[in-house]
Design a protein around this motif. Sequence first.
Motif, PDB file in Angstrom:
ATOM      1  N   ALA A 246     -24.111 -24.803  45.998  1.00 24.16           N
ATOM      2  CA  ALA A 246     -23.476 -24.748  45.090  1.00 24.16           C
ATOM      3  C   ALA A 246     -23.958 -23.713  43.865  1.00 24.16           C
ATOM      4  O   ALA A 246     -23.266 -23.156  43.341  1.00 24.16           O
ATOM      5  CB  ALA A 246     -23.251 -26.190  44.597  1.00 24.16           C
ATOM      6  N   VAL A 247     -25.466 -24.039  43.889  1.00 14.38           N
ATOM      7  CA  VAL A 247     -25.763 -23.184  42.860  1.00 14.38           C
ATOM      8  C   VAL A 247     -25.889 -21.380  42.931  1.00 14.38           C
ATOM      9  O   VAL A 247     -25.451 -20.794  42.170  1.00 14.38           O
ATOM     10  CB  VAL A 247     -27.416 -23.516  42.736  1.00 14.38           C
ATOM     11  CG1 VAL A 247     -28.199 -22.533  41.766  1.00 14.38           C
ATOM     12  CG2 VAL A 247     -27.433 -24.900  41.783  1.00 14.38           C
ATOM     13  N   HIS A 248     -26.119 -21.117  44.416  1.00 13.09           N
ATOM     14  CA  HIS A 248     -26.147 -19.921  44.783  1.00 13.09           C
ATOM     15  C   HIS A 248     -24.696 -19.261  44.599  1.00 13.09           C
ATOM     16  O   HIS A 248     -24.579 -18.323  44.140  1.00 13.09           O
ATOM     17  CB  HIS A 248     -26.225 -19.597  46.265  1.00 13.09           C
ATOM     18  CG  HIS A 248     -27.850 -19.531  46.269  1.00 13.09           C
ATOM     19  ND1 HIS A 248     -28.791 -18.984  45.772  1.00 13.09           N
ATOM     20  CD2 HIS A 248     -28.809 -20.641  46.997  1.00 13.09           C
ATOM     21  CE1 HIS A 248     -30.169 -19.075  46.136  1.00 13.09           C
ATOM     22  NE2 HIS A 248     -30.071 -20.100  46.824  1.00 13.09           N
ATOM     23  N   ILE A 249     -23.502 -20.005  44.985  1.00 13.00           N
ATOM     24  CA  ILE A 249     -22.254 -19.778  44.847  1.00 13.00           C
ATOM     25  C   ILE A 249     -21.896 -19.409  43.316  1.00 13.00           C
ATOM     26  O   ILE A 249     -20.939 -18.667  42.737  1.00 13.00           O
ATOM     27  CB  ILE A 249     -21.240 -20.666  45.543  1.00 13.00           C
ATOM     28  CG1 ILE A 249     -21.472 -20.454  47.019  1.00 13.00           C
ATOM     29  CG2 ILE A 249     -19.875 -20.448  44.897  1.00 13.00           C
ATOM     30  CD1 ILE A 249     -20.446 -21.390  47.955  1.00 13.00           C
ATOM     31  N   ARG A 250     -22.307 -20.302  42.404  1.00 11.62           N
ATOM     32  CA  ARG A 250     -22.131 -20.260  40.973  1.00 11.62           C
ATOM     33  C   ARG A 250     -22.716 -19.063  40.507  1.00 11.62           C
ATOM     34  O   ARG A 250     -22.064 -18.272  39.705  1.00 11.62           O
ATOM     35  CB  ARG A 250     -22.870 -21.428  40.250  1.00 11.62           C
ATOM     36  CG  ARG A 250     -22.346 -21.511  38.913  1.00 11.62           C
ATOM     37  CD  ARG A 250     -23.263 -22.697  38.097  1.00 11.62           C
ATOM     38  NE  ARG A 250     -24.334 -22.685  37.865  1.00 11.62           N
ATOM     39  CZ  ARG A 250     -25.287 -23.507  37.599  1.00 11.62           C
ATOM     40  NH1 ARG A 250     -24.794 -24.618  37.501  1.00 11.62           N
ATOM     41  NH2 ARG A 250     -26.696 -23.188  37.645  1.00 11.62           N
ATOM     42  N   ASN A 251     -23.864 -18.782  40.942  1.00 12.53           N
ATOM     43  CA  ASN A 251     -24.636 -17.506  40.614  1.00 12.53           C
ATOM     44  C   ASN A 251     -23.766 -16.141  40.995  1.00 12.53           C
ATOM     45  O   ASN A 251     -23.632 -15.336  40.239  1.00 12.53           O
ATOM     46  CB  ASN A 251     -26.144 -17.472  41.222  1.00 12.53           C
ATOM     47  CG  ASN A 251     -27.024 -18.286  40.349  1.00 12.53           C
ATOM     48  OD1 ASN A 251     -26.717 -18.974  39.493  1.00 12.53           O
ATOM     49  ND2 ASN A 251     -28.014 -18.698  41.335  1.00 12.53           N
ATOM     50  N   ILE A 252     -23.296 -16.256  42.244  1.00 10.31           N
ATOM     51  CA  ILE A 252     -22.307 -15.154  42.757  1.00 10.31           C
ATOM     52  C   ILE A 252     -21.291 -15.024  41.971  1.00 10.31           C
ATOM     53  O   ILE A 252     -20.869 -13.781  41.358  1.00 10.31           O
ATOM     54  CB  ILE A 252     -22.086 -15.275  44.245  1.00 10.31           C
ATOM     55  CG1 ILE A 252     -23.327 -15.451  45.075  1.00 10.31           C
ATOM     56  CG2 ILE A 252     -20.938 -14.278  44.485  1.00 10.31           C
ATOM     57  CD1 ILE A 252     -22.790 -15.929  46.545  1.00 10.31           C
ATOM     58  N   ARG A 253     -20.384 -16.196  41.469  1.00 13.07           N
ATOM     59  CA  ARG A 253     -19.412 -16.108  40.734  1.00 13.07           C
ATOM     60  C   ARG A 253     -19.630 -15.468  39.397  1.00 13.07           C
ATOM     61  O   ARG A 253     -18.671 -14.685  38.777  1.00 13.07           O
ATOM     62  CB  ARG A 253     -18.790 -17.320  40.274  1.00 13.07           C
ATOM     63  CG  ARG A 253     -17.762 -17.972  41.710  1.00 13.07           C
ATOM     64  CD  ARG A 253     -17.603 -19.407  41.499  1.00 13.07           C
ATOM     65  NE  ARG A 253     -16.603 -19.875  42.376  1.00 13.07           N
ATOM     66  CZ  ARG A 253     -15.983 -21.001  42.234  1.00 13.07           C
ATOM     67  NH1 ARG A 253     -16.617 -21.958  41.309  1.00 13.07           N
ATOM     68  NH2 ARG A 253     -14.857 -21.632  42.969  1.00 13.07           N
ATOM     69  N   GLU A 254     -20.735 -15.776  38.821  1.00 13.16           N
ATOM     70  CA  GLU A 254     -21.130 -15.212  37.428  1.00 13.16           C
ATOM     71  C   GLU A 254     -21.513 -13.666  37.441  1.00 13.16           C
ATOM     72  O   GLU A 254     -21.363 -12.939  36.510  1.00 13.16           O
ATOM     73  CB  GLU A 254     -22.321 -15.931  37.110  1.00 13.16           C
ATOM     74  CG  GLU A 254     -22.201 -17.275  36.618  1.00 13.16           C
ATOM     75  CD  GLU A 254     -23.290 -18.152  36.081  1.00 13.16           C
ATOM     76  OE1 GLU A 254     -24.396 -17.482  36.080  1.00 13.16           O
ATOM     77  OE2 GLU A 254     -23.277 -19.187  35.700  1.00 13.16           O
ATOM     78  N   LYS A 255     -21.612 -13.313  38.725  1.00 14.74           N
ATOM     79  CA  LYS A 255     -21.936 -11.918  38.958  1.00 14.74           C
ATOM     80  C   LYS A 255     -20.582 -10.887  39.324  1.00 14.74           C
ATOM     81  O   LYS A 255     -20.669  -9.737  38.858  1.00 14.74           O
ATOM     82  CB  LYS A 255     -23.240 -11.288  39.874  1.00 14.74           C
ATOM     83  CG  LYS A 255     -24.374 -12.100  39.504  1.00 14.74           C
ATOM     84  CD  LYS A 255     -25.439 -11.860  40.385  1.00 14.74           C
ATOM     85  CE  LYS A 255     -26.884 -12.439  40.040  1.00 14.74           C
ATOM     86  NZ  LYS A 255     -27.835 -12.403  41.151  1.00 14.74           N
ATOM     87  N   ILE A 256     -19.596 -11.660  40.081  1.00 13.06           N
ATOM     88  CA  ILE A 256     -18.720 -10.928  40.562  1.00 13.06           C
ATOM     89  C   ILE A 256     -17.418 -11.082  39.880  1.00 13.06           C
ATOM     90  O   ILE A 256     -16.463 -10.510  39.842  1.00 13.06           O
ATOM     91  CB  ILE A 256     -18.476 -11.045  42.000  1.00 13.06           C
ATOM     92  CG1 ILE A 256     -18.026 -12.537  42.512  1.00 13.06           C
ATOM     93  CG2 ILE A 256     -19.895 -10.511  42.886  1.00 13.06           C
ATOM     94  CD1 ILE A 256     -17.795 -12.721  43.902  1.00 13.06           C
ATOM     95  N   GLU A 257     -17.121 -12.385  39.203  1.00 12.72           N
ATOM     96  CA  GLU A 257     -15.905 -12.750  38.434  1.00 12.72           C
ATOM     97  C   GLU A 257     -15.840 -12.296  37.103  1.00 12.72           C
ATOM     98  O   GLU A 257     -16.948 -12.373  36.505  1.00 12.72           O
ATOM     99  CB  GLU A 257     -15.771 -14.203  38.616  1.00 12.72           C
ATOM    100  CG  GLU A 257     -15.835 -14.800  40.025  1.00 12.72           C
ATOM    101  CD  GLU A 257     -14.547 -14.574  40.835  1.00 12.72           C
ATOM    102  OE1 GLU A 257     -13.594 -13.964  40.522  1.00 12.72           O
ATOM    103  OE2 GLU A 257     -14.567 -15.092  41.916  1.00 12.72           O
ATOM    104  N   ILE A 258     -14.662 -11.731  36.663  1.00 17.19           N
ATOM    105  CA  ILE A 258     -14.459 -11.391  35.366  1.00 17.19           C
ATOM    106  C   ILE A 258     -14.723 -12.772  34.658  1.00 17.19           C
ATOM    107  O   ILE A 258     -15.154 -12.929  33.472  1.00 17.19           O
ATOM    108  CB  ILE A 258     -12.985 -10.748  35.142  1.00 17.19           C
ATOM    109  CG1 ILE A 258     -13.226  -9.559  35.892  1.00 17.19           C
ATOM    110  CG2 ILE A 258     -12.851 -10.500  33.783  1.00 17.19           C
ATOM    111  CD1 ILE A 258     -12.005  -8.691  35.630  1.00 17.19           C
TER     112      ILE A 258
END
Length: 231
Positions: free
Chosen positions: A199-211
């Motif tokens: 969950a933490v890694h997915i949250r980090n990915i979202r913060e980088k790729i999502e507007i």
Amino acid sequence: MKGRTVLVVDDDKDILDIIKIYLQNDRFEVITACDGGAAIEKLKEQDVDLIILDIMMPGLDGLHTCLEIRKEKKIPIIMLSAKDDPSSKILALDIGADDYVTKPFNPLELVARVRSQIRRYSEFNEERSQNRGKIVIDDLVIDTESHRVFVGENSVELTPIEFSILKVLAENRGRVLSTENIYENVWNEPFYNSKNTVAVHIRNIREKIEINPGKPKYIKVVWGVGYKIDR
């Protein structure tokens, strides 16, 4: 793993000695440091394949050391800590750690985690020389040859773990993957109490790729089931 070098950083000499013995028994080359500053200097002198980094150390602690290392290197980092609360683990993963092991620990399990992280990182680098094409999802481009990610014209810096998670989801777009599926595909080891890690890694990915990470365009959560990227 013969020929692989691990940097172990801890201010407790007994722990350093135990980890060193077990790693050397598994044919790893081992170098040690007793604090974060010394670890950073060792990294300037010698290339390593993985770092085992204690959090609680005098001077430059493990968290700040991890932040400094991540400015220059993407090699795997396993954090050691006596703290077993979820918030401490989440913080360590947030700042760039790949894994988190609490003290006291089983030395054999730690060595197994070292092998797993190095194997994954080695496969990551080997694939960089192979042309696997590009995965394009709207304006998200995952270049599996160069292991680079773009959103529109903007390059996005992901850690190897983050890239692997995004790649697994993208290769299975339209399909919901459980936390267990994702963990076992990326870490190549059995899933065990690792929901927070994914969950933490997915949250980090979202913060980088999502507007707008709060309303994700790419990685969607299916409550009670897992995660997916739509076709």
